[in-house]
Design an enzyme around this catalytic site. Structure first.
Site, PDB file in Angstrom:
ATOM      1  N   HIS A   1      -4.267  -2.500  -6.011  1.00  9.73           N
ATOM      2  CA  HIS A   1      -3.631  -1.589  -6.570  1.00  9.73           C
ATOM      3  C   HIS A   1      -4.662  -0.525  -7.036  1.00  9.73           C
ATOM      4  CE1 HIS A   1      -0.075  -4.309  -7.605  1.00  9.73           C
ATOM      5  NE2 HIS A   1      -0.134  -4.026  -6.311  1.00  9.73           N
TER       6      HIS A   1
ATOM      7  N   ASP B   1       0.761  -1.285  -0.026  1.00 11.71           N
ATOM      8  CA  ASP B   1      -0.162  -0.007  -0.243  1.00 11.71           C
ATOM      9  C   ASP B   1       0.774   1.404  -0.086  1.00 11.71           C
ATOM     10  OD1 ASP B   1      -2.236  -1.619   0.459  1.00 11.71           O
ATOM     11  OD2 ASP B   1      -1.985  -1.765   2.399  1.00 11.71           O
TER      12      ASP B   1
HETATM   13  P1  IMP Z   1      -2.354 -12.674   2.986  1.00 10.19           P
HETATM   14  O1  IMP Z   1      -1.368 -12.120   2.085  1.00 10.19           O
HETATM   15  O2  IMP Z   1      -3.962 -12.398   2.777  1.00 10.19           O
HETATM   16  O3  IMP Z   1      -1.973 -14.220   3.485  1.00 10.19           O
HETATM   17  O4  IMP Z   1      -2.236 -11.747   4.427  1.00 10.19           O
HETATM   18  C1  IMP Z   1      -0.890 -11.823   5.102  1.00 10.19           C
HETATM   19  C2  IMP Z   1      -0.554 -10.278   5.589  1.00 10.19           C
HETATM   20  O5  IMP Z   1      -0.272  -9.761   4.526  1.00 10.19           O
HETATM   21  C3  IMP Z   1      -1.670  -9.642   6.495  1.00 10.19           C
HETATM   22  O6  IMP Z   1      -1.366  -8.852   7.483  1.00 10.19           O
HETATM   23  C4  IMP Z   1      -2.309  -8.939   5.232  1.00 10.19           C
HETATM   24  O7  IMP Z   1      -3.123  -7.738   5.681  1.00 10.19           O
HETATM   25  C5  IMP Z   1      -1.160  -8.321   4.531  1.00 10.19           C
HETATM   26  N1  IMP Z   1      -1.374  -8.205   3.009  1.00 10.19           N
HETATM   27  C6  IMP Z   1      -1.536  -9.141   2.057  1.00 10.19           C
HETATM   28  N2  IMP Z   1      -1.698  -8.381   1.013  1.00 10.19           N
HETATM   29  C7  IMP Z   1      -1.522  -6.957   1.100  1.00 10.19           C
HETATM   30  C8  IMP Z   1      -1.669  -6.110   0.506  1.00 10.19           C
HETATM   31  O8  IMP Z   1      -1.853  -5.938  -0.688  1.00 10.19           O
HETATM   32  N3  IMP Z   1      -1.533  -4.608   1.224  1.00 10.19           N
HETATM   33  C9  IMP Z   1      -1.032  -4.379   2.442  1.00 10.19           C
HETATM   34  N4  IMP Z   1      -1.160  -5.654   3.302  1.00 10.19           N
HETATM   35  C10 IMP Z   1      -1.216  -6.775   2.447  1.00 10.19           C
HETATM   36 MG    MG Z   2      -2.568  -2.373  -1.860  1.00 14.86          MG
END
Ligand code: IMP
Ligand code: MG
Length: 331
Positions: free
Chosen positions: A44, A14
């Site tokens: 995105h 982000d």
């Molecule tokens: P997962 O990728 O859904 O397994 O989540 C694992 C960790 O990564 C969590 O803390 C999510 O909030 C974070 N996370 C996964 N994708 C994103 C993203 O695109 N932006 C911010 N945090 C993310």
């Molecule tokens: Mg994002």
């Protein structure tokens, strides 16, 4: 392959990679965009021709009619991918013949979604990412090519071998998530299940010798989504969340905010060996009127915008071109 430039996030996702990718594509330097990690957990946010568009799986290249590839290291949620392509089409974006997926990419199944939907430990995006990568490494996963052929998908995307795509290509590689979420380099276990550093690009079939520019992306403050404790312990950080509109593009969850950690930034810049750094959203600190940074686990007040800029630049390894961007639309 002629060259490959990379966009990589130096914090916890982000940071504005979508915007950076989109802006870089305007130059016309690229004829292929490669998404190199993750799946529909990414969000995105891009402003294209004045319209706000949020993509999750489709690489940003399609917005400019550039061929786009979801690489071998990604995991794919097919119904969501098709919905996303339809959404782009509804916005008048022609995706015909532009979206390709490496036939060896793994598929996120209903079982993965159900299992991840019950996660309460680290606060995932519930997109089935962890279970899907686990099954892949456990050699129980499903590659997209193994699914029964479904002709109706052909009008949305095609399965390809990545390698011929890279021949004569001028590539922009678009990352998802960020350094602190990397399965190896991140703040384990509060991480995602894919590789979010520049090395991940090579795992998708890009020669390390062809990597040219590496654009690291960060924000002037940090955000994180998940269950670990993170900032939010003073009024200014609460203000940053509101003024910076720090709410998840995928889940809508509020992002926890903290001041920028310069040791971590320099570390991530070194591991990724970035050539350029883009720091977004310093304008939000202008609105809050505080320019705090963390160094050696302590908070320091830089006093002014210029003060913070010089602290950031001084903390970095040498020979990195730094850009501070205030615009949500461009760099
Ligand atoms: P997962 O990728 O859904 O397994 O989540 C694992 C960790 O990564 C969590 O803390 C999510 O909030 C974070 N996370 C996964 N994708 C994103 C993203 O695109 N932006 C911010 N945090 C993310
Ligand atoms: Mg994002």
């Amino acid at each position: 392959m002629n060259y490959c430039d990379v966009v990589v996030d130096l914090q916890s996702g982000d940071t504005g990679k979508g915007k950076v990718t989109h802006s870089l594509l305007e130059s016309g330097e690229y004829n292929l965009v490669l998404r190199y990690n993750g799946g529909s957990n990414a969000g995105h946010t891009i402003y294209h021709k004045g319209e706000k568009i949020v993509t999750h799986q489709v690489p940003a290249g399609v917005l400019y009619g550039i061929k786009s590839l979801i690489g071998i290291g990604c995991v794919v949620n097919i119904p969501k991918l098709i919905d996303e392509i339809k959404m782009l089409n509804d916005h008048g974006i022609n995706t015909d013949g532009l979206i390709h997926v490496d036939y060896r990419a793994h598929v996120v199944t209903e079982e993965h979604l159900t299992e991840d939907g019950n996660d309460t430990s680290i606060g995932t995006t519930k997109q089935g990412i962890g279970p899907c990568y686990r099954d892949k490494y456990d050699r129980k996963g499903i590659r997209i090519t193994e699914l029964t052929y479904d002709q109706s998908r052909d009008k949305y995307f095609t399965l390809v071998d990545s390698l011929p795509f890279f021949k004569d290509a001028r590539i922009l590689a678009e990352g998802a998530q960020g350094f602190e979420l990397d399965i190896d380099w991140g703040d384990y276990p509060y991480v995602t299940s894919s590789h979010c550093t520049v090395g991940s690009v090579c795992l998708n079939g890009i020669s390390p010798k062809k990597i040219r520019k590496i654009y690291g992306v960060a924000k002037a403050y940090e955000t994180y989504v998940g269950t670990k404790d993170f900032g939010m312990d003073c009024e200014e950080l609460l203000k940053i969340q509101i003024l910076g509109q720090e709410f998840g593009a995928t889940t809508g969850r509020p992002r926890k905010c903290n001041w920028i950690d310069l040791n971590k930034l320099a570390y991530a810049a070194t591991v990724n060996d970035i050539t350029h750094l883009i720091v977004n959203k310093i304008d939000i600190l202008d609105k809050v009127g505080r320019y705090v940074y963390i160094e050696d686990f302590e908070r320091h007040d830089a006093g002014s915008r210029l003060g913070l800029i010089s602290q950031i630049v001084n903390a970095l390894p040498d020979n990195i071109k730094v850009v501070f961007s205030d615009s949500p639309h461009t760099i």
